[in-house]
Design an enzyme around this catalytic site. Structure first.
Site, PDB file in Angstrom:
ATOM      1  N   ASP A 127      61.184 159.761 -46.803  1.00  0.00           N
ATOM      2  CA  ASP A 127      60.685 160.388 -48.025  1.00  0.00           C
ATOM      3  C   ASP A 127      59.478 159.590 -48.496  1.00  0.00           C
ATOM      4  O   ASP A 127      59.372 158.391 -48.219  1.00  0.00           O
ATOM      5  CB  ASP A 127      61.766 160.394 -49.116  1.00  0.00           C
ATOM      6  CG  ASP A 127      61.508 161.430 -50.193  1.00  0.00           C
ATOM      7  OD1 ASP A 127      62.164 162.492 -50.160  1.00  0.00           O
ATOM      8  OD2 ASP A 127      60.650 161.196 -51.074  1.00  0.00           O
ATOM      9  N   ASP A 129      54.840 159.672 -45.392  1.00  0.00           N
ATOM     10  CA  ASP A 129      53.971 160.685 -45.988  1.00  0.00           C
ATOM     11  C   ASP A 129      53.742 161.736 -44.907  1.00  0.00           C
ATOM     12  O   ASP A 129      53.028 161.485 -43.923  1.00  0.00           O
ATOM     13  CB  ASP A 129      52.640 160.060 -46.427  1.00  0.00           C
ATOM     14  CG  ASP A 129      51.667 161.074 -47.007  1.00  0.00           C
ATOM     15  OD1 ASP A 129      51.953 162.287 -46.972  1.00  0.00           O
ATOM     16  OD2 ASP A 129      50.596 160.647 -47.495  1.00  0.00           O
ATOM     17  N   VAL A 130      54.356 162.896 -45.065  1.00  0.00           N
ATOM     18  CA  VAL A 130      54.306 163.903 -43.998  1.00  0.00           C
ATOM     19  C   VAL A 130      52.926 164.516 -43.817  1.00  0.00           C
ATOM     20  O   VAL A 130      52.685 165.227 -42.829  1.00  0.00           O
ATOM     21  CB  VAL A 130      55.344 165.023 -44.223  1.00  0.00           C
ATOM     22  CG1 VAL A 130      56.754 164.449 -44.258  1.00  0.00           C
ATOM     23  CG2 VAL A 130      55.052 165.819 -45.497  1.00  0.00           C
ATOM     24  N   ASN A 189      61.971 168.953 -43.764  1.00  0.00           N
ATOM     25  CA  ASN A 189      62.474 169.462 -45.035  1.00  0.00           C
ATOM     26  C   ASN A 189      61.535 169.211 -46.203  1.00  0.00           C
ATOM     27  O   ASN A 189      61.595 169.922 -47.209  1.00  0.00           O
ATOM     28  CB  ASN A 189      63.836 168.822 -45.329  1.00  0.00           C
ATOM     29  CG  ASN A 189      64.321 169.117 -46.733  1.00  0.00           C
ATOM     30  OD1 ASN A 189      64.702 170.230 -47.061  1.00  0.00           O
ATOM     31  ND2 ASN A 189      64.280 168.093 -47.593  1.00  0.00           N
ATOM     32  N   TYR A 207      53.672 179.181 -53.367  1.00  0.00           N
ATOM     33  CA  TYR A 207      54.845 178.809 -52.578  1.00  0.00           C
ATOM     34  C   TYR A 207      55.158 179.904 -51.552  1.00  0.00           C
ATOM     35  O   TYR A 207      55.486 179.603 -50.405  1.00  0.00           O
ATOM     36  CB  TYR A 207      56.026 178.584 -53.510  1.00  0.00           C
ATOM     37  CG  TYR A 207      57.258 178.008 -52.849  1.00  0.00           C
ATOM     38  CD1 TYR A 207      57.286 176.677 -52.434  1.00  0.00           C
ATOM     39  CD2 TYR A 207      58.399 178.783 -52.660  1.00  0.00           C
ATOM     40  CE1 TYR A 207      58.422 176.142 -51.845  1.00  0.00           C
ATOM     41  CE2 TYR A 207      59.538 178.250 -52.070  1.00  0.00           C
ATOM     42  CZ  TYR A 207      59.545 176.926 -51.667  1.00  0.00           C
ATOM     43  OH  TYR A 207      60.680 176.406 -51.084  1.00  0.00           O
ATOM     44  N   LYS A 254      55.426 179.187 -47.486  1.00  0.00           N
ATOM     45  CA  LYS A 254      56.653 179.404 -46.718  1.00  0.00           C
ATOM     46  C   LYS A 254      56.511 180.558 -45.722  1.00  0.00           C
ATOM     47  O   LYS A 254      57.148 180.551 -44.660  1.00  0.00           O
ATOM     48  CB  LYS A 254      57.832 179.624 -47.652  1.00  0.00           C
ATOM     49  CG  LYS A 254      58.205 178.367 -48.446  1.00  0.00           C
ATOM     50  CD  LYS A 254      58.523 177.182 -47.526  1.00  0.00           C
ATOM     51  CE  LYS A 254      58.983 175.960 -48.290  1.00  0.00           C
ATOM     52  NZ  LYS A 254      59.350 174.834 -47.401  1.00  0.00           N
ATOM     53  N   THR A 309      68.547 172.849 -56.809  1.00  0.00           N
ATOM     54  CA  THR A 309      67.838 171.583 -56.660  1.00  0.00           C
ATOM     55  C   THR A 309      66.763 171.524 -57.741  1.00  0.00           C
ATOM     56  O   THR A 309      66.578 172.462 -58.515  1.00  0.00           O
ATOM     57  CB  THR A 309      67.166 171.463 -55.281  1.00  0.00           C
ATOM     58  OG1 THR A 309      66.079 172.406 -55.201  1.00  0.00           O
ATOM     59  CG2 THR A 309      68.156 171.729 -54.153  1.00  0.00           C
TER      60      THR A 309
END
Length: 267
Positions: A33, A54-55, A81, A146, A150, A181
């Site tokens: 994360d 850091d993705v 994720n 978003y 996605k 969440t």
């Protein structure tokens, strides 16, 4: 399940629940994360290796996978994720929000997928699971950014899955519906709908690793409803949207209740 599995965005929410479920199934789990403090706490909680990643940065993502393999051996599965969900009217989203959302949600997934496949394909086995969303199939007012991110993940995952056929590397997408969440902080559920729990999404990931297939929608009936709805004429789809109040969920929300999350994803 004696496999090495890495999960990004795993300091909280779906990522944390997925890491816990995989650990409980006997997998060797490594979590990552961008929040160094939170991921260390999550790692201590689960008793698993926790690393900062850091993705959006190739060097950081590659180092994360390198460290995971150095500690535990060859990675069998990567669960991409990590993601963020800005909401609100399309004219209210900043250019910075748009770039950050696409960088994390889309480019982060693409980067992780490529880096993982580079390791997995020579071994002739592996599995990349990308956490997409029903939002990738169901455009909704107040969620355009978003939705776009996605939808890209859904299409990208399927294209890469087809490219990997016969290689021994599986590529799958998980599409959660509304899940309890931080991403939905300050919003209300669509009329008549019960939100999913992170553990339900985690169970879908575990299921895909045990029996690979292209896609898992959670809950599964939403996948059927969404595909069927896409066949309806515009007026019918618009009526259904209003009937379930989806036209207001991401436009009429509690800004104060969402402030902590919004501040963190823009930090």
């Amino acid at each position: 399940m004696s496999k090495v599995i890495v999960v990004t965005g795993a300091a909280r929410g779906i990522g944390l629940a997925t890491a816990r479920a995989l650990r409980d199934k006997g997998a060797t789990v490594v979590i990552g994360d961008i929040d160094a403090v939170a991921v260390k706490e999550a790692g201590d909680l689960l008793g698993v290796t926790a690393l900062t990643v850091d993705v959006t940065d190739r060097g950081s993502f590659a180092a994360f996978l390198d460290e995971a393999e150095a500690a535990h051996g060859a990675i069998y599965a990567l669960v991409n994720n990590a993601g963020i969900m800005p909401i609100g009217p399309v004219t209210g989203e900043s250019d910075a929000d748009a770039r950050r959302c696409m960088d994390i949600n889309v480019h982060g997934v693409m980067l992780g997928t490529k880096l993982a496949i580079e390791r997995m394909r020579p071994r002739g086995k592996g599995h990349v699971i990308n956490i997409a969303s029903v939002a990738g199939l169901l455009p909704t007012p107040g969620l355009a950014l978003y939705n776009a991110s996605k939808a890209a993940v859904v299409a990208y995952t399927e294209a890469v899955r087809l490219e990997m056929l016969g290689s021994g590397v599986y590529v799958s997408a998980v599409l959660p519906s509304f899940t309890n969440t931080e991403l939905i902080a300050g919003t209300r559920s669509p009329k008549g709908q019960k939100n999913c729990e992170p553990e339900e999404i985690a169970a879908a990931v575990v299921g895909l690793i045990g029996k690979p297939r292209s896609q898992a929608v959670v809950p599964h009936q939403v996948g059927f409803q969404t595909k069927l709805g896409a066949l309806f004429p515009d007026r019918m789809r618009e009526f259904i949207m209003r009937r379930y109040e989806l036209d207001q969920v991401f436009l009429d929300f509690d800004h104060q209740a969402r402030k902590v999350y919004d501040d963190r994803i823009r930090g």
